[in-house]
Scaffold this motif. Structure first.
Motif, PDB file in Angstrom:
ATOM      1  N   LEU A 236       0.891  -1.307  -0.026  1.00  0.00           N
ATOM      2  CA  LEU A 236       0.065  -0.092  -0.028  1.00  0.00           C
ATOM      3  C   LEU A 236       0.982   1.277   0.076  1.00  0.00           C
ATOM      4  O   LEU A 236       0.471   2.411  -0.592  1.00  0.00           O
ATOM      5  N   SER A 237       2.103   1.244   0.597  1.00  0.00           N
ATOM      6  CA  SER A 237       2.971   2.286   0.762  1.00  0.00           C
ATOM      7  C   SER A 237       3.647   2.487  -0.734  1.00  0.00           C
ATOM      8  O   SER A 237       3.962   3.586  -0.989  1.00  0.00           O
ATOM      9  N   VAL A 238       3.838   1.490  -1.475  1.00  0.00           N
ATOM     10  CA  VAL A 238       4.199   1.700  -2.950  1.00  0.00           C
ATOM     11  C   VAL A 238       3.351   2.653  -3.603  1.00  0.00           C
ATOM     12  O   VAL A 238       3.727   3.516  -4.307  1.00  0.00           O
ATOM     13  N   ILE A 239       2.138   2.066  -3.452  1.00  0.00           N
ATOM     14  CA  ILE A 239       0.925   3.184  -4.154  1.00  0.00           C
ATOM     15  C   ILE A 239       0.889   4.567  -3.759  1.00  0.00           C
ATOM     16  O   ILE A 239       0.854   5.676  -4.551  1.00  0.00           O
ATOM     17  N   PHE A 240       1.051   4.577  -2.471  1.00  0.00           N
ATOM     18  CA  PHE A 240       1.057   6.041  -1.918  1.00  0.00           C
ATOM     19  C   PHE A 240       2.338   6.901  -2.368  1.00  0.00           C
ATOM     20  O   PHE A 240       2.182   8.095  -2.896  1.00  0.00           O
ATOM     21  N   GLY A 241       3.470   6.288  -2.194  1.00  0.00           N
ATOM     22  CA  GLY A 241       4.613   6.826  -2.410  1.00  0.00           C
ATOM     23  C   GLY A 241       4.716   7.229  -4.068  1.00  0.00           C
ATOM     24  O   GLY A 241       5.281   8.283  -4.438  1.00  0.00           O
TER      25      GLY A 241
ATOM     26  N   LEU B 168       2.529  10.275  -4.378  1.00  0.00           N
ATOM     27  CA  LEU B 168       3.125  11.553  -3.741  1.00  0.00           C
ATOM     28  C   LEU B 168       4.270  11.960  -4.512  1.00  0.00           C
ATOM     29  O   LEU B 168       4.691  12.931  -4.799  1.00  0.00           O
ATOM     30  N   GLY B 169       4.950  11.009  -5.157  1.00  0.00           N
ATOM     31  CA  GLY B 169       6.214  11.388  -5.959  1.00  0.00           C
ATOM     32  C   GLY B 169       5.934  12.012  -7.254  1.00  0.00           C
ATOM     33  O   GLY B 169       6.313  12.807  -7.640  1.00  0.00           O
ATOM     34  N   GLY B 170       4.569  11.419  -7.875  1.00  0.00           N
ATOM     35  CA  GLY B 170       3.905  12.153  -8.972  1.00  0.00           C
ATOM     36  C   GLY B 170       3.764  13.800  -8.628  1.00  0.00           C
ATOM     37  O   GLY B 170       3.805  14.440  -9.374  1.00  0.00           O
ATOM     38  N   ARG B 171       3.468  13.954  -7.347  1.00  0.00           N
ATOM     39  CA  ARG B 171       3.080  15.356  -7.057  1.00  0.00           C
ATOM     40  C   ARG B 171       4.374  16.181  -6.811  1.00  0.00           C
ATOM     41  O   ARG B 171       4.364  17.277  -7.026  1.00  0.00           O
ATOM     42  N   LEU B 172       5.080  15.461  -6.124  1.00  0.00           N
ATOM     43  CA  LEU B 172       6.536  16.342  -5.991  1.00  0.00           C
ATOM     44  C   LEU B 172       7.110  16.729  -7.131  1.00  0.00           C
ATOM     45  O   LEU B 172       8.091  17.623  -7.087  1.00  0.00           O
TER      46      LEU B 172
ATOM     47  N   ILE C  71      10.058   2.754  -2.599  1.00  0.00           N
ATOM     48  CA  ILE C  71       9.703   1.986  -4.087  1.00  0.00           C
ATOM     49  C   ILE C  71       8.884   2.881  -4.962  1.00  0.00           C
ATOM     50  O   ILE C  71       9.216   2.999  -6.271  1.00  0.00           O
ATOM     51  N   GLY C  72       7.790   3.318  -4.291  1.00  0.00           N
ATOM     52  CA  GLY C  72       6.939   4.183  -5.166  1.00  0.00           C
ATOM     53  C   GLY C  72       7.517   5.392  -5.663  1.00  0.00           C
ATOM     54  O   GLY C  72       7.312   5.820  -6.754  1.00  0.00           O
TER      55      GLY C  72
ATOM     56  N   SER D 180      10.466   4.066  -8.225  1.00  0.00           N
ATOM     57  CA  SER D 180      10.077   3.273  -9.495  1.00  0.00           C
ATOM     58  C   SER D 180       9.088   4.171 -10.432  1.00  0.00           C
ATOM     59  O   SER D 180       9.187   4.065 -11.657  1.00  0.00           O
ATOM     60  N   SER D 181       8.364   5.036  -9.738  1.00  0.00           N
ATOM     61  CA  SER D 181       7.273   6.000 -10.478  1.00  0.00           C
ATOM     62  C   SER D 181       8.083   6.882 -11.378  1.00  0.00           C
ATOM     63  O   SER D 181       7.900   7.159 -12.723  1.00  0.00           O
ATOM     64  N   GLN D 182       9.217   7.455 -10.868  1.00  0.00           N
ATOM     65  CA  GLN D 182       9.931   8.571 -11.423  1.00  0.00           C
ATOM     66  C   GLN D 182      10.834   7.943 -12.220  1.00  0.00           C
ATOM     67  O   GLN D 182      11.229   8.244 -13.537  1.00  0.00           O
ATOM     68  N   LEU D 183      11.577   6.668 -12.158  1.00  0.00           N
ATOM     69  CA  LEU D 183      12.400   6.030 -12.997  1.00  0.00           C
ATOM     70  C   LEU D 183      11.520   5.696 -14.327  1.00  0.00           C
ATOM     71  O   LEU D 183      12.115   5.757 -15.174  1.00  0.00           O
ATOM     72  N   THR D 184      10.380   5.368 -13.982  1.00  0.00           N
ATOM     73  CA  THR D 184       9.616   5.004 -15.239  1.00  0.00           C
ATOM     74  C   THR D 184       9.214   6.084 -16.101  1.00  0.00           C
ATOM     75  O   THR D 184       9.487   6.492 -17.388  1.00  0.00           O
TER      76      THR D 184
END
Length: 184
Positions: A78-83, A86-90, A138-139, A142-146
């Motif tokens: 669940l923290s991966v999803i949250f991260g 949040l990373g997308g907003r950051l 991880i969130g 992974s999201s930002q490397l993608t």
């Protein structure tokens, strides 16, 4: 003295060999020439280590069932999803590279935190902060490397979903009902 590897140790050894064979060996010469190592691979190595060895420890050393182990790891998922969210907003305030690096740092710090509390008889609350931090890391990463990788794809080469090809008249497959969960 026993110097033979146990079945679990041989399984870990084979996982490491397969990972190196498939993900590192084909690119090693190029990485040496370029004097670089992809951050995404560092992220993946950390995840493989944590996501394989922690369940193995909880099930073999602690005797927990696969279902209980899954529930222990749920906060990390669940923290991966949250991260990722949040990373997308950051990235509206800082660069994607900064968020990805922060994610790698959070993962490393959380990994250390988890290692420090792992011991026989560990309680869920002891490992929970590390699991949450690792998931957020991880969130972020992974999201930002993608994001960084996909941003390099030219728009004319990018794929998409054609809504005209989606069929709603085809029934979904009938999946087997999962067995009941015993929380003991």
């Amino acid at each position: 003295m026993e110097f033979e590897l146990s079945a679990e140790q041989r399984e870990i050894q084979e996982l490491a060999r397969a990972f190196a064979r498939e993900r590192i060996e084909p690119h090693a010469a190029a990485w040496d020439r370029e004097r670089g190592f992809p951050p995404a691979l560092v992220d993946e190595l950390g995840q493989v280590g944590m996501l394989f060895t922690l369940p193995l420890f909880l099930q073999t050393a602690e005797g927990r069932s696969a279902q209980v182990t899954g529930f222990w790891l749920l906060p990390m998922g669940l923290s991966v999803i949250f991260g990722a969210q949040l990373g997308g907003r950051l990235v509206r305030r800082v660069t994607a590279t900064t968020v990805a690096r922060a994610g790698l740092v959070v993962q490393a710090a959380s990994y250390v935190a988890i290692i420090r509390v792992i011991e026989p008889g560990i309680e869920f609350v002891q490992i929970l902060p590390g699991l949450i931090g690792f998931g957020i890391g991880i969130g972020f990463a992974s999201s930002q490397l993608t994001n960084v990788v996909l941003s390099e794809v030219p728009l004319d080469k990018a794929g998409g979903i054609d809504p005209s090809t989606i069929r709603f008249d085809v029934p979904l497959p009938d999946f087997a009902t999962p067995p009941p969960v015993d929380f003991k």
